[in-house]
Enzyme design. Structure first.
Site, short mmCIF file in Angstrom:
data_model
loop_
_atom_site.label_atom_id
_atom_site.label_comp_id
_atom_site.label_asym_id
_atom_site.label_seq_id
_atom_site.Cartn_x
_atom_site.Cartn_y
_atom_site.Cartn_z
N HIS A 37 0.85 -1.29 0.26
CA HIS A 37 -0.18 -0.04 0.11
C HIS A 37 0.78 1.30 -0.04
O HIS A 37 0.22 2.29 -0.27
CB HIS A 37 -1.00 -0.15 1.19
CG HIS A 37 -1.79 -1.22 1.02
ND1 HIS A 37 -1.73 -2.34 1.88
CD2 HIS A 37 -3.04 -1.42 0.35
CE1 HIS A 37 -2.78 -3.09 1.82
NE2 HIS A 37 -3.53 -2.49 1.12
N GLY A 38 2.06 1.15 0.28
CA GLY A 38 2.79 2.46 0.53
C GLY A 38 4.46 2.13 0.96
O GLY A 38 4.65 0.92 1.08
N VAL A 40 7.46 3.10 3.79
CA VAL A 40 7.44 3.73 5.11
C VAL A 40 8.76 4.17 5.12
O VAL A 40 9.88 3.66 4.76
CB VAL A 40 7.21 2.58 6.04
CG1 VAL A 40 7.37 3.19 7.66
CG2 VAL A 40 5.81 1.83 6.00
N LYS A 56 4.32 6.67 7.03
CA LYS A 56 3.76 5.85 5.83
C LYS A 56 3.18 6.90 4.92
O LYS A 56 2.28 7.52 5.33
CB LYS A 56 2.99 4.84 6.49
CG LYS A 56 2.34 3.83 5.50
CD LYS A 56 1.62 2.41 6.08
CE LYS A 56 1.28 1.58 5.11
NZ LYS A 56 0.48 0.47 5.67
N ASP A 180 -4.45 -9.72 8.92
CA ASP A 180 -3.00 -10.05 8.41
C ASP A 180 -1.87 -10.15 9.23
O ASP A 180 -0.77 -9.58 9.18
CB ASP A 180 -2.72 -8.71 7.46
CG ASP A 180 -1.71 -9.12 6.39
OD1 ASP A 180 -1.56 -10.52 6.23
OD2 ASP A 180 -1.12 -8.15 5.82
N1 LIG Z 1 5.88 2.05 12.45
C1 LIG Z 1 6.93 1.63 11.97
N2 LIG Z 1 8.17 1.40 12.28
C2 LIG Z 1 9.40 0.72 11.49
N3 LIG Z 1 9.10 0.15 10.23
C3 LIG Z 1 7.76 0.10 10.05
C4 LIG Z 1 6.64 0.82 10.71
N4 LIG Z 1 5.62 0.38 10.13
C5 LIG Z 1 6.12 -0.29 8.97
N5 LIG Z 1 7.31 -0.39 8.65
C6 LIG Z 1 8.10 -1.26 7.83
O1 LIG Z 1 7.45 -0.92 6.64
C7 LIG Z 1 7.14 -2.22 6.06
C8 LIG Z 1 5.76 -1.78 5.19
O2 LIG Z 1 4.94 -1.35 5.99
P1 LIG Z 1 3.45 -1.79 5.93
O3 LIG Z 1 3.34 -3.32 6.14
O4 LIG Z 1 2.59 -1.06 6.94
O5 LIG Z 1 2.91 -1.61 4.31
P2 LIG Z 1 1.86 -1.99 3.68
O6 LIG Z 1 2.07 -1.66 2.25
O7 LIG Z 1 0.65 -2.08 4.29
O8 LIG Z 1 2.43 -3.91 3.56
P3 LIG Z 1 1.65 -5.08 3.22
O9 LIG Z 1 2.28 -5.25 1.89
O10 LIG Z 1 2.17 -5.86 4.25
O11 LIG Z 1 0.43 -4.61 3.23
C9 LIG Z 1 6.83 -2.93 7.11
O12 LIG Z 1 7.18 -4.44 6.65
C10 LIG Z 1 7.75 -2.63 8.13
O13 LIG Z 1 9.23 -3.27 7.86
#
Ligand SMILES: Nc1ncnc2c1ncn2[C@@H]1O[C@H](COP(=O)(O)OP(=O)(O)OP(=O)(O)O)[C@@H](O)[C@H]1O
Length: 980
Positions: A37-38, A40, A56, A180
């Site tokens: 989704h994005g 970070v 994020k 998830d």
């Molecule tokens: N608060 C945080 N502090 C440090 N690292 C973070 C944090 N939040 C997310 N991350 C890192 O960023 C990555 C991606 O974050 P996140 O999972 O929220 O994104 P996503 O797009 O929702 O991922 P997914 O594909 O799993 O849905 C995580 O796997 C983690 O390693």
């Protein structure tokens, strides 16, 4: 909803001189993760460079997410394989909808094991929404070496899982289903000392679950206006999450034979995913894949999930702990061998049948998870998002309600201190009638702190809230499988004597609930209105008998609170008693002609004089130990005859305490030794239930006793003087009056309920004067009262205050929490004294069991028979306040040094105690110990407590509410009187 989450609708993007990008005041330090989704990024506040965050960035119209949706449509035609860790999201939802949902859910969360959201930068003119979160520097959890071998030890796995469980439990309690859960969404903090749950992109807010959780808390579920983008529960059935972690009920259509109907999709899907995660940690790979395959199609994966069992390699973890195979022998599990126990637990995580799947509560109580915790019961309680509560409805048929406020006990008494409370703990109830110290025969158990296995096949509720009462109680009381039963351990002397000890707190925290009960260990009382001289004489007399004199500073003088039930019965009893009293007066007049030697007494009691009911309550002022000491018994003073009591198996039974005072008895609240001040002096509300149900059965129990003999003599005398009256007496006696009822001794039949014998060193001793130690002066009606403060506990913030838990009471009565009340003799004894008989009764919500406890034992009958039903102190009653003092014990997290507790705004336990002025000799100046206490007292009452926590660890308060600035907690009671 976390009020601290800021929403900023203005976005400013700046490029700094060093080339770094700055979004509003956040300077981006580089990308740390990228998901579907994005991405970070790590960032810091440009004004406070030490404030580091994770930001994020999610595009409103995320092309990647859009592709994913299209891809999903293709997958539905079973086309290309895909990685099993990449989330899938069914349903056509725009990226903006997704991110808004994620934000809305994160806004609700504030927990040590859930990543926290601080700010949302949502400028409509910009196509990206930024979420500023707490930064977790440890990164996501890696569990495999790339060769499908684990890299975490079993110990590390346990710690990670424990954190995840706490976070997940919190989410579920909030009505949030994560959907998830997987290793990549469990992120380490910078020091690798804690794991937090992240990524709420697919999370679901369940109205049903939230409602359930809210109801259990007595709160209002948030309105739909507050949660505008939350999903309908029907959406839960849609496939979301990472394929390898999807529960069978989500991909139910892959089940062979496609059974009908489709199982419900509930929060249990998170538990399944957590089970898969556990498997990953232990074995370095996911559980549902055909042997030898490293990548598999989604279809194959779902097939495995639904139809195949998982395999257990021979060892687990990086440290290669032997597993015992997929189905380890029962004996090994029972023995608590690590590998088999973990496999056994995993088996319950990965139950394909959602109903059989383990619940988080059960997981938490699993012995493996509790293994290295210094105090599991404390941990269980303080980590629970949903303390034990029983709705008012659940207690209504057993109790009536009285409200009382905290007020300061400020009369002639000095400020009570915890120390004095503690001192009193070492004392005992005293059989003043015999002039000898009667040991507290309570048996004390504590909630087990040893580790017990998880109940193997507890059912998972589909949409239950944070914790059902029954389940909580089961966990607290049994906490283990039948195969490895809980072994109660006797309370150590130290735990009984030191309320501030960590062991004390440890057990206290395991019990949230309210239990107030009336003890039977009152000894003697002073009568209101009695002249000091007379009171003094009584004290002397009592001292001479080895009785105990109350201290004026006795802090636990909570006066009795009148039940609003049984008013008619009470009135009837009063009238009856009045008649009885008049008759006795006459009898006494005639008895005065008898030589003193014939006037034997058993139980010190006093005869009401010159006053009618109600107003006629007499109360003897207590003047203190020093005073009493000056009037220590002279050697020549004859000791009264010993009450003919015999207690079978006295050392192991819970003997009810010595007799209660007839009048002027007071009830005090004693709570834990410390309480962290509620922030800002928040109001504390709670409910105290008092169960008062006495059937002294005095005549029956005292058959053959000196008192009985004396009564007979009196009646004979009366008969001589007034044949008419005596005939009525005899006819009455021929009937089955309450006091003639003989109660079966429950101890014989409930020996299994008696727990551990009280260590001999805990048996109270007499003091140097040959009297029982001062602490034994007061008997207790123990009230365990869970105070909760803050939003949930405050009167304004909670629709329902904490309420009494009969089930909790059961726990108390079973002795399981005796060690939480170590220093208050009366409390300890009262609990101990009734535990065996009350256990069953309370378990069945029958308060009358209390009565049985009080009357079944011969000792108690003789003693409790001195208790009077109308023993209210009118002087106090006039203002309608019945509570005279309170001790306040905090429970909660131990402080760093392990001594106190620090749970600001947290809970507390209040012990309601009847003050018993043990120096009440009950005898008149002529030396006779008149017993006008043959009545019964029955009734139940329940009181609502509201308190105000200020600052000090203890405070007394005037029962009329006079505040004391120094005191942190004040209370008073509004009680209803009846029958007067
Ligand atoms: N608060 C945080 N502090 C440090 N690292 C973070 C944090 N939040 C997310 N991350 C890192 O960023 C990555 C991606 O974050 P996140 O999972 O929220 O994104 P996503 O797009 O929702 O991922 P997914 O594909 O799993 O849905 C995580 O796997 C983690 O390693």
């Amino acid at each position: 909803m976390d009020p601290d989450v800021v929403t900023t609708q203005r976005l400013e993007m700046t490029r700094l001189a060093d080339g770094k990008k700055m979004i509003n005041h956040y300077v981006l330090d580089g990308r740390i993760g990228k998901g579907q989704h994005g991405q970070v990024s790590k960032c810091h506040d440009h004004l406070h460079t030490n404030r580091i965050f994770a930001m994020k960035a999610v595009k409103r119209d995320n092309p990647k997410a859009k592709r994913e949706r299209q891809y999903k449509q293709l997958r539905q035609q079973n086309l290309p394989p895909r990685r099993d860790h990449v989330p899938v999201v069914d349903g056509i939802r725009t990226a903006e909808q997704e991110i808004r949902k994620e934000i809305a859910i994160m806004k609700k969360c504030r927990h040590p094991h859930v990543v926290r959201l601080y700010e949302v930068i949502d400028d409509r003119k910009n196509d990206t929404i930024y979420m500023v979160m707490e930064y977790l520097g440890g990164g996501e959890i890696h569990y495999t070496n790339g060769n499908n071998q684990p890299i975490l030890t079993v110990e590390q796995t346990r710690r990670i899982m424990r954190d995840a469980i706490l976070g997940l439990e919190y989410l579920h309690h909030q009505g949030i289903i994560h959907r998830d859960i997987k290793p990549a969404n469990l992120i380490w903090t910078s020091g690798h000392d804690r794991v937090k749950i992240a990524d709420f992109g697919t999370a679901h807010f369940s109205y049903a679950q939230r409602l359930s959780a809210a109801q259990s808390e007595g709160q209002q579920a948030s309105s739909s206006e507050e949660d505008p983008i939350l999903l309908n529960d029907a959406d839960l059935a849609k496939r979301a999450g990472s394929p390898a972690f999807l529960a069978p009920e989500i991909v139910w259509e892959y089940t062979d034979g496609n059974p009908q109907p489709r199982p419900p999709v509930t929060k249990a899907i998170d538990i399944w995913a957590l089970g898969v995660t556990l498997y990953c940690f232990l074995f370095g790979k996911t559980p549902f894949r055909p042997p030898g395959t490293y990548s598999l199609s989604e279809w194959t994966g779902y097939q495995c999930t639904c139809n195949q069992d998982w395999r257990a390699p021979s060892t687990m973890g990086y440290d290669k702990v032997r597993t015992g195979g997929r189905h380890p022998p029962e004996e090994e599990i029972e023995r608590g061998e690590l590998g088999p126990v973990v496999i056994h637990l995993l088996d319950h995580f990965l139950k394909k049948d959602v109903v059989e799947r383990i619940t988080l509560e059960e997981v938490k109580a699993n012995r493996w998870f509790l293994l290295d915790l210094p105090n599991p019961s404390t941990w269980l309680e303080i980590t629970s998002p949903n303390p034990i509560q029983v709705s008012p409805q659940e207690t209504s048929d057993a109790m009536s309600t009285l409200r009382f406020r905290w007020a300061r006990w400020g009369r002639s008494r000095g400020g009570p201190t915890v120390a004095s409370t503690s001192a009193s703990a070492s004392g005992t109830n005293t059989a003043t009638t015999t002039g000898e110290t009667t040991p507290n025969r309570f048996t004390a158990t504590r909630l087990e702190t040893t580790i017990t296995p998880t109940p193997p096949s507890s059912k998972s509720t589909a949409s239950g809230g944070g914790g059902g009462i029954a389940k909580r109680l089961a966990a607290l009381l049994l906490r283990g499988s039948p195969s490895t039963p809980t072994t109660p351990t006797s309370t150590s002397p130290s735990s009984l004597q030191n309320p501030s000890s960590s062991s004390h707190h440890s057990s206290v925290t395991n019990i949230l609930g309210i239990r107030v009960h009336r003890s039977q260990n009152a000894l003697v009382t002073e009568k209101k209105g009695e002249r000091p001289k007379k009171a003094k004489a009584k004290r002397v007399k009592l001292n001479n008998r080895g009785g105990v004199v109350s201290e004026p500073n006795e802090p636990h003088g909570l006066r009795r609170i009148r039940s609003d039930r049984d008013a008619d019965a009470e009135r009837e009893r009063r009238e009856k008693k009045q008649r009885e009293r008049e008759r006795r007066k006459r009898a006494k007049a005639s008895a005065s002609t008898q030589p003193p030697s014939q006037q034997t007494t058993l139980t010190p009691s006093a005869q009401s004089k010159g006053k009618g009911k109600g107003k006629g309550k007499e109360r003897q002022r207590v003047e203190g130990n020093d005073h009493a000491r000056r009037e220590s018994p002279s050697p020549s003073t004859p000791r009264p005859p010993t009450a003919p009591v015999s207690i079978p198996n006295a050392s192991s039974v819970h003997a009810p305490s010595p007799s209660r005072a007839r009048s002027g008895s007071m009830r005090s609240l004693a709570t834990g030794d410390q309480r962290a001040p509620s922030p800002g002096g928040k109001r504390l509300t709670g409910l105290i239930s008092t169960i008062t149900h006495w059937r002294p059965s005095s005549r029956g129990s005292l058959s053959g006793s000196p008192v009985e003999e004396r009564k007979k003599e009196k009646e004979k005398e009366e008969k001589r003087r007034d044949p008419k009256l005596s005939s009525s007496i005899s006819s009455k006696r021929s009937g089955t009056s309450e006091s003639d009822i003989e109660f079966a001794n429950p101890y014989r039949s409930t020996e299994d309920l008696t727990t551990t014998k009280m260590p001999s060193e805990q048996i109270p001793r007499t003091n140097s004067q040959g009297r029982p130690s001062p602490s034994s002066r007061s008997s207790s009606s123990a009230a365990l009262f869970a105070l909760r403060s803050g939003s949930s506990g405050s009167r304004s913030g909670s629709a329902s205050p904490p309420v009494i838990s009969p089930t909790f009471a059961t726990a108390v009565m079973s002795g399981g929490v005796t060690d939480v009340i170590p220093t208050i003799t009366g409390i300890s004894s009262s609990i101990g004294s009734t535990s065996s008989s009350s256990f069953g009764g309370l378990a069945n919500r029958r308060i009358s069991s209390w009565d049985q406890g009080a009357t079944a034992d011969p000792d108690s009958r003789s003693l409790t028979s001195s208790y009077q039903s109308d023993d209210f102190d009118d002087e106090y009653d006039q203002d309608g306040l019945g509570v005279s003092a309170v001790d306040y014990y905090n429970y909660g997290l131990p402080t760093a040094n392990g001594s106190g507790s620090a749970r600001p705004g947290g809970g507390g336990i209040v012990f309601m105690r009847d003050e018993v002025d043990a120096n009440y000799s009950g005898s008149e100046s002529d030396g006779s110990a008149e017993r006008d206490d043959q009545g019964t007292y029955e009734g139940t009452l329940e009181s609502t407590v509201e308190g105000r926590a200020g600052g000090s660890r203890y405070c007394g308060s005037d029962h009329r509410g006079t505040p004391n600035e120094d005191d942190g907690l004040t209370f008073s009671t509004k009680k209803r009187r009846e029958g007067t």
